[in-house]
Design a protein around this motif. Structure first.
Motif, PDB file in Angstrom:
ATOM      1  N   SER A 154       0.840  -1.196   0.000  1.00 54.22           N
ATOM      2  CA  SER A 154       0.000   0.000   0.000  1.00 54.22           C
ATOM      3  C   SER A 154       0.881   1.254   0.000  1.00 54.22           C
ATOM      4  O   SER A 154       2.105   1.180   0.050  1.00 54.22           O
ATOM      5  N   GLY A 155       0.231   2.399  -0.060  1.00 55.12           N
ATOM      6  CA  GLY A 155       0.970   3.657  -0.032  1.00 55.12           C
ATOM      7  C   GLY A 155       1.518   4.090  -1.378  1.00 55.12           C
ATOM      8  O   GLY A 155       2.396   4.955  -1.456  1.00 55.12           O
ATOM      9  N   ILE A 156       1.001   3.507  -2.475  1.00 52.28           N
ATOM     10  CA  ILE A 156       1.439   3.911  -3.816  1.00 52.28           C
ATOM     11  C   ILE A 156       0.892   5.302  -4.123  1.00 52.28           C
ATOM     12  O   ILE A 156      -0.251   5.620  -3.803  1.00 52.28           O
ATOM     13  N   SER A 157       1.712   6.126  -4.745  1.00 47.81           N
ATOM     14  CA  SER A 157       1.278   7.475  -5.107  1.00 47.81           C
ATOM     15  C   SER A 157       0.111   7.397  -6.089  1.00 47.81           C
ATOM     16  O   SER A 157       0.245   6.791  -7.152  1.00 47.81           O
ATOM     17  N   PRO A 158      -1.050   7.978  -5.756  1.00 49.07           N
ATOM     18  CA  PRO A 158      -2.201   7.904  -6.668  1.00 49.07           C
ATOM     19  C   PRO A 158      -1.940   8.637  -7.976  1.00 49.07           C
ATOM     20  O   PRO A 158      -1.453   9.768  -7.984  1.00 49.07           O
ATOM     21  N   ALA A 159      -2.214   7.967  -9.073  1.00 48.11           N
ATOM     22  CA  ALA A 159      -1.993   8.549 -10.404  1.00 48.11           C
ATOM     23  C   ALA A 159      -2.841   7.785 -11.407  1.00 48.11           C
ATOM     24  O   ALA A 159      -3.480   6.785 -11.068  1.00 48.11           O
ATOM     25  N   ILE A 184      -3.748   5.269 -14.469  1.00 49.08           N
ATOM     26  CA  ILE A 184      -3.306   3.907 -14.732  1.00 49.08           C
ATOM     27  C   ILE A 184      -1.986   3.889 -15.512  1.00 49.08           C
ATOM     28  O   ILE A 184      -1.803   4.640 -16.460  1.00 49.08           O
ATOM     29  N   GLY A 185      -1.074   3.041 -15.070  1.00 47.84           N
ATOM     30  CA  GLY A 185       0.190   2.867 -15.781  1.00 47.84           C
ATOM     31  C   GLY A 185       1.267   3.876 -15.462  1.00 47.84           C
ATOM     32  O   GLY A 185       2.398   3.745 -15.927  1.00 47.84           O
ATOM     33  N   VAL A 186       0.956   4.902 -14.641  1.00 52.81           N
ATOM     34  CA  VAL A 186       1.951   5.941 -14.345  1.00 52.81           C
ATOM     35  C   VAL A 186       2.844   5.529 -13.165  1.00 52.81           C
ATOM     36  O   VAL A 186       4.061   5.616 -13.232  1.00 52.81           O
ATOM     37  N   SER A 187       2.214   5.095 -12.068  1.00 48.99           N
ATOM     38  CA  SER A 187       2.993   4.651 -10.903  1.00 48.99           C
ATOM     39  C   SER A 187       3.750   3.377 -11.251  1.00 48.99           C
ATOM     40  O   SER A 187       3.224   2.481 -11.908  1.00 48.99           O
ATOM     41  N   LYS A 188       4.996   3.295 -10.801  1.00 45.83           N
ATOM     42  CA  LYS A 188       5.842   2.144 -11.112  1.00 45.83           C
ATOM     43  C   LYS A 188       6.308   1.482  -9.806  1.00 45.83           C
ATOM     44  O   LYS A 188       6.764   2.152  -8.890  1.00 45.83           O
ATOM     45  N   VAL A 189       6.164   0.151  -9.768  1.00 48.09           N
ATOM     46  CA  VAL A 189       6.624  -0.624  -8.620  1.00 48.09           C
ATOM     47  C   VAL A 189       7.632  -1.643  -9.117  1.00 48.09           C
ATOM     48  O   VAL A 189       7.322  -2.465  -9.988  1.00 48.09           O
ATOM     49  N   ASN A 190       8.860  -1.575  -8.580  1.00 46.18           N
ATOM     50  CA  ASN A 190       9.923  -2.501  -8.970  1.00 46.18           C
ATOM     51  C   ASN A 190       9.878  -3.720  -8.044  1.00 46.18           C
ATOM     52  O   ASN A 190      10.027  -3.603  -6.833  1.00 46.18           O
ATOM     53  N   VAL A 191       9.646  -4.906  -8.631  1.00 39.59           N
ATOM     54  CA  VAL A 191       9.559  -6.134  -7.848  1.00 39.59           C
ATOM     55  C   VAL A 191      10.807  -6.977  -8.105  1.00 39.59           C
ATOM     56  O   VAL A 191      11.161  -7.236  -9.258  1.00 39.59           O
ATOM     57  N   CYS A 192      11.456  -7.369  -7.028  1.00 39.93           N
ATOM     58  CA  CYS A 192      12.708  -8.142  -7.117  1.00 39.93           C
ATOM     59  C   CYS A 192      12.495  -9.540  -6.542  1.00 39.93           C
ATOM     60  O   CYS A 192      11.995  -9.694  -5.418  1.00 39.93           O
ATOM     61  N   PHE A 193      12.869 -10.563  -7.316  1.00 36.60           N
ATOM     62  CA  PHE A 193      12.795 -11.959  -6.890  1.00 36.60           C
ATOM     63  C   PHE A 193      14.222 -12.466  -6.713  1.00 36.60           C
ATOM     64  O   PHE A 193      14.992 -12.517  -7.678  1.00 36.60           O
ATOM     65  N   ASP A 194      14.570 -12.846  -5.480  1.00 41.45           N
ATOM     66  CA  ASP A 194      15.943 -13.232  -5.152  1.00 41.45           C
ATOM     67  C   ASP A 194      15.940 -14.619  -4.504  1.00 41.45           C
ATOM     68  O   ASP A 194      15.395 -14.796  -3.409  1.00 41.45           O
ATOM     69  N   ILE A 195      16.512 -15.613  -5.201  1.00 45.63           N
ATOM     70  CA  ILE A 195      16.610 -16.972  -4.643  1.00 45.63           C
ATOM     71  C   ILE A 195      18.064 -17.238  -4.251  1.00 45.63           C
ATOM     72  O   ILE A 195      18.964 -17.115  -5.082  1.00 45.63           O
ATOM     73  N   ASP A 196      18.280 -17.582  -2.986  1.00 44.11           N
ATOM     74  CA  ASP A 196      19.650 -17.832  -2.542  1.00 44.11           C
ATOM     75  C   ASP A 196      20.046 -19.282  -2.810  1.00 44.11           C
ATOM     76  O   ASP A 196      19.268 -20.080  -3.353  1.00 44.11           O
TER      77      ASP A 196
END
Length: 203
Positions: free
Chosen positions: A53-58, A60-72
């Motif tokens: 939550s807490g994404i800047s309201p804008a 559709i398609g403007v707000s960007k969330v970078n998702v990182c998948f890290d397997i050790d």
């Protein structure tokens, strides 16, 4: 379903993908992490989820969330999401013991995927065609909203033509929830391109 780390990828590994909001002024995303590669989430194994939550309201398609998948090296999966505007981060850790499929279950899932391969490919083709139309329509609409130089270069007649065409495309998408044949979306895309592209080329 978006496959981020394909099956048989050597570990440790780290992959990232940018996700955007899917509705206007969306302030939260419920991220679900699955094991599997089929195009519909219902056909894969849910490993865990987290609420971002807490994404800047804008728009559709403007707000960007970078998702990182890290397997050790031990097979422990860490998934983190970061709002590129606010810097806010949420994450989840998934261990080998937490909801993962057994080797036998994985073999069964692969066999089922082969059995329904043609059906899955057809579904993906339809979903990709719809997404392409959505992305194109909303990209144009957002240009009007955020790029002042863009709209200032258009005369009122051309601007009205584009705004009307985009509005009709978005309205049609909103009214058409059931996934249709890919060529229907492609036809709608071509309709929009026939209006938009010549005007943009002459700017």
């Amino acid at each position: 379903m978006s496959v981020i780390i394909p099956r048989n990828t050597a570990i440790p590994t780290k992959k990232e993908k940018i996700f955007t909001t899917s509705i206007d002024y969306q302030t939260a995303i419920d991220f679900k992490v699955y094991e599997g590669e089929r195009p519909r989430t219902r056909d894969n194994n849910l490993l865990g989820s987290f609420y971002f939550s807490g994404i800047s309201p804008a728009l559709i398609g403007v707000s960007k969330v970078n998702v990182c998948f890290d397997i050790d090296a031990n097979g422990i999966l860490n998934v983190s999401a970061k709002d590129k505007t606010t810097g806010r981060i949420e994450n989840i850790t998934i261990t080998n013991e937490k909801g993962r499929l057994s080797k036998a279950e994985i073999v069964g899932m692969i066999e089922k995927a082969e059995k329904y391969k043609a059906e899955d490919e057809e579904y993906k083709k339809k979903a990709d065609a719809r997404r392409a139309l959505e992305n194109f329509a909303y990209k144009i609409r957002n240009r009007f909203k955020y790029e002042k130089n863009f709209s200032s270069q258009l005369d009122s007649t051309d601007m009205k033509k584009i705004e009307e065409a985009v509005g009709l495309a978005i309205e049609w998408l909103d009214d058409t929830e059931e996934l249709l044949e890919a060529d229907i979306y492609q036809y709608k895309m071509e309709e929009l391109e026939r209006i938009y592209n010549p005007i943009i080329r002459n700017m």
